[in-house]
Design a protein around this motif. Sequence first.
Motif, PDB file in Angstrom:
ATOM      1  N   LYS A  20       3.004   3.031  -3.121  1.00  0.00           N
ATOM      2  CA  LYS A  20       3.419   2.800  -4.505  1.00  0.00           C
ATOM      3  C   LYS A  20       2.920   3.899  -5.437  1.00  0.00           C
ATOM      4  N   CYS A  23      -1.077   2.833  -6.548  1.00  0.00           N
ATOM      5  CA  CYS A  23      -2.027   2.254  -5.592  1.00  0.00           C
ATOM      6  C   CYS A  23      -1.538   2.616  -4.189  1.00  0.00           C
ATOM      7  N   CYS A  25      -0.634   0.545  -1.777  1.00  0.00           N
ATOM      8  CA  CYS A  25       0.195  -0.481  -1.126  1.00  0.00           C
ATOM      9  C   CYS A  25       1.488   0.137  -0.601  1.00  0.00           C
ATOM     10  N   VAL A  37       0.562  -6.231  -1.794  1.00  0.00           N
ATOM     11  CA  VAL A  37       0.017  -6.269  -3.159  1.00  0.00           C
ATOM     12  C   VAL A  37      -1.496  -6.040  -3.131  1.00  0.00           C
ATOM     13  N   CYS A  38      -2.013  -5.559  -4.266  1.00  0.00           N
ATOM     14  CA  CYS A  38      -3.450  -5.354  -4.398  1.00  0.00           C
ATOM     15  C   CYS A  38      -3.804  -5.583  -5.862  1.00  0.00           C
ATOM     16  N   CYS A  41      -1.548  -3.271  -8.372  1.00  0.00           N
ATOM     17  CA  CYS A  41      -0.139  -3.567  -8.655  1.00  0.00           C
ATOM     18  C   CYS A  41       0.054  -5.016  -9.092  1.00  0.00           C
TER      19      CYS A  41
HETATM   20 ZN    ZN Z   1      -1.039  -2.311  -4.821  1.00  0.00          ZN
END
Ligand code: ZN
Length: 475
Positions: A20, A23, A25, A37-38, A41
């Motif tokens: 992304k 980040c 991900c 996801v993290c 995001c």
């Molecule tokens: Zn993320």
Amino acid sequence: MDFEAVIGLEVHAQLLTKSKIFCSCSTEFGAAPNSHVCPVCCGMPGSLPVLNKRVVEFAIKLALATNARINPVSVFARKNYFYPDLPKGYQISQYELPLAEGGYIEIEVDGQKKKVGLVRIHMEEDAGKLIHDEARPVSYVDLNRTGVPLLEIVSEPDMRSPEEAVAYLKKLRSILRYLEICDGNMEEGSLRCDANISVRPRGSEKFGTKVELKNMNSFKHVQKALEYEIKRQIALILDGKEVIQETRLFDVARGVTQSMRGKEEAHDYRYFPDPDLVPVEISEHWIREIADTLPELPDAKKKRFMEEFGLPAYDAEIITSSRKLAEFFEACCKNFPKPKLVSNWIMTEVLRELNKEGKEIHETKLTPEHFVELLKLLDEGVISSTIAKQIFPEVYQGRSPKEIVEEKGLKQENDEDALRAICQKIVEAHPKEVEKYRQGKKNVIGFFVGQVMRETRGKANPKLVNKILTELLEA
Ligand code: ZN
Ligand code: ADP
Ligand code: MG
């Protein structure tokens, strides 16, 4: 009164980076909901975005390919609005200082070349996706797409017809694909287009009030929505009414546009520079490095194909619309220097199969070797064009044409005596048609050729059959 349309497009292109924009991900499509996801995001407070260098590199590629001016310093800004698929409550985008400004994309419609100007190219993050339950009044939020990198490409209001708008979109998609930075799939949403359109009396300098059209996920929809909107706006004006500035949605099923929100409801995004991200500085050196990696682009390739292979503009445009198709064409011509025959077959048989499957040439089992083998069999008169077309779908599925011809005994019948015997038989069996021919209806010969082809299951050499039949019928 004669009217003219004025169209400007805002296009979003999803970039083919592995991770992304802010980040690490994965951007992979189709994973289980909310598995990529993290905290960054998902917009957790206190998490910090870090810019993915690849995104900037891809943006620079597009800017170079469209002759846009790259700003040495550009700035990310927060675009504030609330929506359930936007956990942070703002989208990180670029506003006052975008990555690039100016530039153009060249299109050709009805033999007329034209440069469509670009206002800007900027980087931003995508939002998540809402999935609405069909059965219950429930919606789900999937944040896998949140933070997937996008380029927004805004054109000047330089287009004057739906055809020009579609040509622009096609050329832009082709450039994105050549650069291998976006897959360009409109149905899947990796290339999205909003169209701004107004009309004005022809000859007038002043622009009319514009309407923004959303929700068009194919070239056909863009064409149809614009055509409808032009008619609607002209009818309003002729009726003494005014076009109001608003956003309208294209209703695919009914082929009409419908009001979604007016100017009063337009968002005030309260843009401001994102304090979590430093300004993006791009060195001349880096730009030069990236420029060295650019492939030959569609316009240049088209020009070269016309000069080097003698292709007509029409053929060259179609063949170079896809980089992979152009490579396939060149590979074929290397071993079989009859470019026009290769291009004819690509534009008909090959594209028919590709369109049927929605595939690009490299995603199929058709190889230049097999394709050339088929065209050689045809060109050398070993098989008729009827047979060549008949067996093409199997060749497309990866089989060798020589093998198919051997196995099924499809070699062209070039034996004049054998063909004469068959023609004789057919002529004798159809006295009425012979009578018609002799009364002057010469095109009845087509009927006889058809019969001979049926009898020989398409294997007869059509030139020879024509010659023999003419002799027999004129006798
Ligand atoms: Zn993320
Ligand atoms: P907004 O702020 O409403 O998004 P912009 O001026 O940024 O408007 O323009 C957005 C898009 O609309 C651009 O692609 C531009 O070319 C196009 N556009 C602007 N004015 C008109 C007009 N009068 N008719 C058609 N398109 C227009
Ligand atoms: Mg807009």
